[in-house]
Design a protein around this motif. Structure first.
Motif, PDB file in Angstrom:
ATOM      1  N   CYS A 110       4.458  13.214   0.610  1.00  0.00           N
ATOM      2  CA  CYS A 110       3.469  12.631  -0.704  1.00  0.00           C
ATOM      3  C   CYS A 110       2.911  13.878   0.305  1.00  0.00           C
ATOM      4  CB  CYS A 110       2.863  11.697   0.459  1.00  0.00           C
ATOM      5  SG  CYS A 110       3.594   9.857  -0.014  1.00  0.00           S
ATOM      6  N   LEU A 133      -0.042  15.482  -1.578  1.00  0.00           N
ATOM      7  CA  LEU A 133      -1.674  16.357  -1.473  1.00  0.00           C
ATOM      8  C   LEU A 133      -2.252  17.395  -1.152  1.00  0.00           C
ATOM      9  CD1 LEU A 133      -1.930  12.025   0.469  1.00  0.00           C
ATOM     10  CD2 LEU A 133      -2.457  12.516  -2.223  1.00  0.00           C
ATOM     11  N   SER A 148      -8.280  10.217   2.871  1.00  0.00           N
ATOM     12  CA  SER A 148      -7.371  10.258   4.569  1.00  0.00           C
ATOM     13  C   SER A 148      -7.625   9.964   5.166  1.00  0.00           C
ATOM     14  CB  SER A 148      -6.695  11.676   4.489  1.00  0.00           C
ATOM     15  OG  SER A 148      -8.500  13.110   4.188  1.00  0.00           O
ATOM     16  N   ALA A 207       0.733   9.203  -4.707  1.00  0.00           N
ATOM     17  CA  ALA A 207       0.704  10.863  -4.192  1.00  0.00           C
ATOM     18  C   ALA A 207       1.201  11.621  -5.666  1.00  0.00           C
ATOM     19  CB  ALA A 207       1.733  11.308  -2.936  1.00  0.00           C
TER      20      ALA A 207
END
Length: 277
Positions: A26, A30, A50, A253
């Motif tokens: 992930c 990202l 985030s 993700a």
């Protein structure tokens, strides 16, 4: 007691319960998504996402305060240097020019340059929390298992694990040596001059280096005695099996990463979002 930098935060949260392999995948997806896109709308979405994940992981600000300070300094220096070395780069990217302030020569402030540099600031701001989450919610041993799970040789993975594991130990040794030296009359407070503190800090760093090298020798000998590295593969005690929550996190993700590519290709026509057209 002071919180240690880069120390694993032992808590029971949805983020901590995810596999280290899941968090690594992930984090990479990202990060690649944010680094590829220069669409500030998408970057702001990832930034908010985030920060929400950071909140869910229950990481205290006192744990990351020092890292945040370093990041802010880095972003500020990068912002200034970008303008000094490429003050017209935003104009070249967006193809228009709206001047706000004339300084001297080619150093003129334009809306395009400001927009480009602000986009870069948010790019860094969206990635840093993801890195903090990954470091502080992943057990070093599980992190090593995750690296080995994505194809990294287990010797390299174990070396990374040892590095992360002994960061807190080095900080503890530094504090112990510093307190011992101050008890002997070494001035390290803010009252002393900067050069005095700098010279005195060398008297702490030297024994810290020797103690660290001694620890490395002990660990190396212990690993050799146990036959570490003799076989091509190894098992991992702390490796977690993937659960439904892991697959959901990876899917999310992947969706965000795919959205970054699709927005750049089909909506913006390039990696850059141009609001000046």
């Amino acid at each position: 007691m002071k919180l240690k930098l880069f120390s694993y935060n032992v808590l029971d949260t949805p983020i901590h319960r995810l596999s280290g392999l899941t968090k690594l995948i992930c984090f990479l997806l990202l990060t690649f998504a944010v680094m590829y896109s220069y669409d500030i709308r998408f970057i702001l979405f990832v930034t908010v996402f985030s920060i929400v994940i950071l909140k869910i992981s229950k990481i205290k600000f006192s744990q990351i305060r020092l890292m945040i300070i370093y990041v802010v300094i880095f972003i500020a220096v990068n912002f200034v240097l970008t303008f000094l070395f490429a003050p017209e780069y935003g104009v070249e990217i967006y193809g228009t020019r709206h001047e706000l302030l004339r300084i001297s020569g080619r150093y003129n402030v334009t809306i395009e340059q400001l927009f480009y540099q602000i986009t870069k600031v948010f790019k860094y701001g969206s990635v840093i929390p993801l890195g903090i989450i990954f470091l502080l919610t992943t057990n070093p041993s599980e992190f090593a298992a995750s690296l080995n799970g994505v194809g990294v040789p287990y010797k390299v993975a174990y070396a990374v694990s040892l590095t992360l594991r002994y960061f807190p130990e080095i900080q503890r040794d530094y504090q112990n040596i510093s307190q011992a030296q101050q008890a002997r009359g070494l001035e390290m407070s803010k009252k002393a001059k900067f050069m005095t503190r700098f010279k005195n800090s060398l008297m702490i760093i030297v024994p810290l280096i020797f103690s660290t090298l001694e620890r490395i020798e002990y660990i190396s000998n212990a690993m050799d005695l146990r036959g570490f590295g003799k076989l091509k593969k190894r098992s991992w005690y702390s490796k977690k099996k993937l659960t439904v929550h892991d697959y959901i996190a990876i899917l999310l993700a992947v969706v965000i990463f795919t959205a970054s590519i699709l927005i750049s290709v089909f909506i913006n026509g390039s990696r850059f979002y141009n609001p000046f057209i």
